[in-house]
Scaffold this motif. Structure first.
Motif, short mmCIF file in Angstrom:
data_model
loop_
_atom_site.label_atom_id
_atom_site.label_comp_id
_atom_site.label_asym_id
_atom_site.label_seq_id
_atom_site.Cartn_x
_atom_site.Cartn_y
_atom_site.Cartn_z
N THR A 186 5.00 58.95 -25.87
CA THR A 186 3.86 58.96 -24.96
C THR A 186 4.08 57.97 -23.82
OG1 THR A 186 2.38 59.54 -26.78
CG2 THR A 186 1.37 58.55 -24.83
N ALA A 211 6.92 59.01 -21.34
CA ALA A 211 6.50 60.12 -20.49
C ALA A 211 5.57 59.63 -19.38
CB ALA A 211 5.81 61.19 -21.33
N ARG A 212 4.63 58.76 -19.72
CA ARG A 212 3.69 58.25 -18.72
C ARG A 212 4.38 57.32 -17.71
NH1 ARG A 212 -0.44 61.75 -18.42
NH2 ARG A 212 -1.93 61.59 -20.15
N MET A 261 -6.11 61.70 -23.12
CA MET A 261 -5.00 62.32 -23.85
C MET A 261 -5.40 63.61 -24.56
SD MET A 261 -4.68 59.53 -26.91
CE MET A 261 -4.80 60.10 -28.62
N THR A 265 4.27 64.51 -30.25
CA THR A 265 4.44 63.89 -28.94
C THR A 265 5.75 64.33 -28.28
OG1 THR A 265 5.39 61.91 -29.98
CG2 THR A 265 3.03 61.87 -29.45
N TYR A 321 4.37 65.57 -24.89
CA TYR A 321 4.64 64.56 -23.87
C TYR A 321 6.08 64.63 -23.33
CZ TYR A 321 0.19 62.12 -24.51
OH TYR A 321 -1.14 61.79 -24.54
N GLU A 355 -0.51 55.38 -24.58
CA GLU A 355 -1.18 55.64 -23.31
C GLU A 355 -1.69 54.35 -22.67
OE1 GLU A 355 -2.02 58.28 -21.44
OE2 GLU A 355 -1.85 60.10 -22.64
#
Length: 547
Positions: free
Chosen positions: A21, A24-25, A131, A202, A206, A528
């Motif tokens: 997660t 990816a962010r 999310m 995920t 993600y 996140e």
């Protein structure tokens, strides 16, 4: 595979529920170069990881599971308890039971009361909503457009569960249509990370959408061995791929997201932890942090089992012969049926004693009996149900510490289960609540013998002795790099490791206490929230440079 010469802004160690997660962010804007290191392999290499019922195939498979085990102690009757942890992209979200439980508002408010500003329920709720992609519940409490697809387990397709709901209402537990809503109390269908018959890990939700980004590099089969420290600053990671040692450097930050077992292990291998312990293993202490590896908590769960006398009431009747073939066809054509369902479709949350404001225990029901055949768990021929029973916020604490300076050696996991009186009393009350449910109409008319612990065991001492010798975990280890400002805290409320610059930890290990339920959802939230904090710090740093 990355090389030492490549520059990165951020390195994330571990591609599990939090790490995938986070990576990816961090890579989303394209502004920062991100390296994600994962010791395991591709989720897509394993068909059974996609299929919800495939959890029984994955949870004991060494190729995708670290297969840890805990040290024997009094709370486990001298047994070594299995501690499965995912070892692939998606981490444990790729092998778990896919139940989505955020926990109670009080869980997070307690974190904030411990001094962790920014982690109250009102602080984390927007992160959960960002999310989530969920159709039920209220707009005020639930997210609609996030990357993580969440669905409700169908209520009416398993007749046994309707009888459970009716019986629960007779013992004072109402039907709760949203166990992640305003209240957790009652009996309700599990919300799950399953959509159209596919596990929503995920890795899938993600990482797969992020794979095409030129600024994200995913290194698989990369076993982190130590952090690279220059004084009190972390500047990179040394790791091994197929026996070849490599290193990568981060211009901004390194984030360890290796889970409650491997995160404290990596810190200790790097000289961060209890100085006396490290010196005894031949590791030069770099930074004293007494809390590394301490505060281990998990949900200790006896499996209470009952025979069911009604035909086709449980999954045991659908797991063989022509019925299994029928289920396979349903799954192949429509992504439905037994193969597309979580193993824990229904659960109830309740208070074990008067005076409590919120539930403190849970009974999660598997509508089948299972058995071990070699290293594999299989649905048994005998018709029945299994209840996973545990207190929600265990007060028994243990530890995880390395046993040597060898990165390949698993650490020593010591749970110290049942050491807290509240855990013992809560488990006893929860076992009796499960028995009460099964003895209530219309369940009692189809309930056969109590297989485990057995109706002959009635006293507190008898039941606790059975728990010690038979209980397992529910695979929710947390707390070993806990967040806080006290002497035993490892990270602060921004997940920065105390006393070390450029280093954060973001996974279940930072939880100061357990949340009320499965920990996959909180771990994704932590990933996140960490990304949010890291990116905010980067923006502030860039502004200072430009000023």
């Amino acid at each position: 595979m990355p090389t030492a010469e490549e520059p990165y802004d951020y390195i994330v160690v571990g591609a599990g529920s939090s790490g995938a997660t986070l990576a990816a962010r961090l890579s989303e804007s394209g502004a920062y170069r991100v390296l994600l290191l994962e010791a395991g392999t591709e989720e897509s290499n394993y068909f059974w990881s996609r299929v919800p019922v495939g959890v029984s195939k994955m949870i004991d498979l060494p190729a995708v599971n670290w297969c840890f085990s805990a040290e024997p102690d009094d709370g486990s009757g001298g047994r070594r308890i299995e501690v499965p942890r995912g070892k692939m992209l998606g981490g444990s979200s790729s092998i778990n039971g896919m139940v989505y439980i955020r926990g109670q508002a009080q869980d997070y408010d307690h974190w904030a009361q411990l001094g962790n500003r920014g982690w109250s329920w009102q602080d984390v709720l927007p992160v959960y909503k960002r999310m989530e992609n969920y159709d039920g519940g209220s707009d005020e409490l639930r997210g609609r457009k996030g990357p993580l697809r969440i669905t409700d387990t169908p209520r009416h397709k398993i007749p046994l569960l309707e009888k459970m709901i009716e019986a629960a209402q007779k013992i004072g537990l109402p039907f709760n249509p949203d166990l992640n809503g305003a209240t957790q109390e009652g009996i309700g269908m599990s919300q799950v990370t399953i959509a159209k018959g596919r596990r929503q890990s995920t890795a899938f939700c993600y990482l797969d959408p992020a794979r095409g980004r030129a600024n994200l590099v995913i290194g698989k089969g990369a076993m982190a061995e130590t952090l690279i420290l220059e004084g009190r600053r972390c500047v990179g990671v040394r790791y091994a791929v197929g026996g070849a040692r490599r290193e990568a450097r981060a211009a901004r930050e390194v984030v360890v997201s290796s889970g409650s077992i491997n995160s404290p292990k990596l810190l200790e291998l790097s000289g961060i932890g209890q100085g006396e312990l490290l010196r005894g293993l031949g590791i030069a202490p770099v930074h004293e942090l007494k809390g590394v590896g301490e505060n281990l908590r998990d949900h200790y769960s006896p499996r209470v089992k009952f025979a069911i006398t009604e035909r086709n009431a449980t999954f045991n009747d659908n797991a063989r012969g022509w019925r299994l073939a029928r289920e396979a066809i349903k799954y192949a054509l429509w992504g439905e049926g037994f193969l597309a369902t979580t193993s824990v479709p229904i659960r109830m949350y309740f208070r074990t004693r008067p005076g409590l404001e919120t539930p403190d225990a849970t009974v999660s029901v598997l509508p089948f009996l299972y058995e071990r055949v070699g290293h594999e768990r299989r649905i048994a021929r005998r018709r029945g149900i299994t209840m996973n029973i545990n207190v929600l916020r265990s007060e028994s604490t243990g530890s995880i510490h390395i046993k040597s300076a060898d990165p390949a050696e698993p650490p020593a996991i010591r749970f110290n289960f049942l050491s807290a009186r509240a855990d013992r009393e809560g488990l006893l009350a929860a076992i009796r609540k499960g028995r009460e449910l099964m003895a209530t109409s219309p369940l009692k008319e189809i309930t056969g013998e109590e297989i485990a612990p057995g109706a002959t065991l009635q006293t507190d001492d008898e039941l606790l002795d059975w728990v010690r010798n038979n209980a397992e975990t529910t695979y929710h280890p947390v707390g070993t790099c806990k967040m806080g400002a006290d002497a035993m805290a490892v990270v602060d409320n921004e997940l920065k490791v105390h006393g070390i610059q450029g280093l954060r930890v973001a996974d279940a290990s930072i939880m100061p206490t357990l949340t009320s339920g499965n920990t996959n959802a909180p771990c994704i939230m932590i990933g996140e929230k960490c990304a949010e904090m890291v990116l905010a710090a980067a923006t502030a740093q860039d502004r200072r440079k430009a000023a």
